[in-house]
Design a protein around this motif. Structure first.
Motif, PDB file in Angstrom:
ATOM      1  N   LEU A   1       1.102   3.899  -2.593  1.00 29.86           N
ATOM      2  CA  LEU A   1       1.037   5.441  -2.408  1.00 29.86           C
ATOM      3  C   LEU A   1       2.057   6.494  -2.909  1.00 29.86           C
TER       4      LEU A   1
ATOM      5  N   GLU B   1      -7.656  11.611   1.071  1.00 28.71           N
ATOM      6  CA  GLU B   1      -7.253  10.658  -0.199  1.00 28.71           C
ATOM      7  C   GLU B   1      -7.579   9.033   0.750  1.00 28.71           C
ATOM      8  N   CYS B   2      -7.695   8.309  -0.508  1.00 26.28           N
ATOM      9  CA  CYS B   2      -7.874   7.037   0.033  1.00 26.28           C
ATOM     10  C   CYS B   2      -7.160   5.997  -1.029  1.00 26.28           C
ATOM     11  N   ILE B   3      -6.898   4.735  -0.359  1.00 26.48           N
ATOM     12  CA  ILE B   3      -6.435   3.650  -1.338  1.00 26.48           C
ATOM     13  C   ILE B   3      -7.398   2.489  -1.256  1.00 26.48           C
TER      14      ILE B   3
ATOM     15  N   TYR C   1      -6.104   4.630  -6.115  1.00 28.86           N
ATOM     16  CA  TYR C   1      -5.673   5.894  -5.209  1.00 28.86           C
ATOM     17  C   TYR C   1      -6.789   6.892  -5.535  1.00 28.86           C
TER      18      TYR C   1
ATOM     19  N   ARG D   1      -7.238  10.574  -9.357  1.00 24.01           N
ATOM     20  CA  ARG D   1      -7.535   9.171  -9.489  1.00 24.01           C
ATOM     21  C   ARG D   1      -6.587   8.353 -10.120  1.00 24.01           C
ATOM     22  N   TYR D   2      -5.779   7.423  -9.438  1.00 24.54           N
ATOM     23  CA  TYR D   2      -4.891   6.596 -10.185  1.00 24.54           C
ATOM     24  C   TYR D   2      -5.135   5.029  -9.818  1.00 24.54           C
TER      25      TYR D   2
ATOM     26  N   THR E   1       0.800  -1.244   0.029  1.00 28.06           N
ATOM     27  CA  THR E   1      -0.118  -0.068  -0.149  1.00 28.06           C
ATOM     28  C   THR E   1       0.746   1.408   0.074  1.00 28.06           C
TER      29      THR E   1
ATOM     30  N   ALA F   1       1.513   6.872  -6.547  1.00 29.75           N
ATOM     31  CA  ALA F   1       0.450   8.053  -6.607  1.00 29.75           C
ATOM     32  C   ALA F   1       1.166   9.370  -6.514  1.00 29.75           C
TER      33      ALA F   1
END
Length: 170
Positions: A106, A147-149, A132, A124-125, A102, A109
């Protein structure tokens, strides 16, 4: 972009944005040179032209921190700041392999930071089953975001972080 008065300084927001993007591409995400402090925190710095950048954070699974841009030198007038807080969701703290995957994602991203969104990564990635997502309200002058994954396969949201920042006007 335009110039803005920050106390006695007049700062070009386009130049500041360019600098922030370059600093981020030379810091944490790029594995830039970091200093480790006795309290366990880590600091990345970058200097170019009239701007000096510092990103300081502590922790790994949860790693709150802040980024500061100062005028001309490490102890110069603070002109921009962003704070962030969050990290890997607690239910995944026992899974060091997932943490490494993760945080590696990150960094990928974050290297895609752009002039349109000089805060963290792109809106967005997506790659290798991970997504991401960055949402921002505001612009470089004053903003807040999240932000989140997400792991598409099964785990859902595995990383989540809030951020807030603005220009510093004395």
């Amino acid at each position: 972009m335009k110039k803005i008065k920050l106390g006695r300084l007049e700062v070009d927001l386009g130049e500041l944005t360019d600098f922030i993007v370059e600093a981020k591409k030379n810091g944490y995400a790029a594995g830039g040179e970091k200093r480790r402090w006795s309290d366990g925190s880590k600091t990345f710095t970058f200097h170019k032209g009239n701007f000096h950048y510092r990103d300081n954070y502590a922790g790994s699974y949860q790693a709150p921190g802040n980024e500061i841009v100062r005028w001309q030198k490490p102890d110069g007038q603070r002109i921009w700041q962003m704070s962030y807080s969050g990290g890997i969701r607690p239910e995944f703290w026992e899974n060091s392999e997932l943490k490494d995957q993760t945080l590696g994602f990150l960094k990928e991203a974050l290297l895609k930071v752009s002039h349109a969104h000089p805060f963290r990564g792109p809106e967005r990635y997506r790659d290798r089953g991970l997504i991401y997502i960055l949402t921002i309200d505001g612009d470089i002058r004053k903003f807040r975001g999240h932000e989140c994954i997400i792991n598409e396969d099964s785990d859902g949201v595995i990383f989540s972080q809030h951020l807030i920042g603005c220009l510093v006007v004395p």
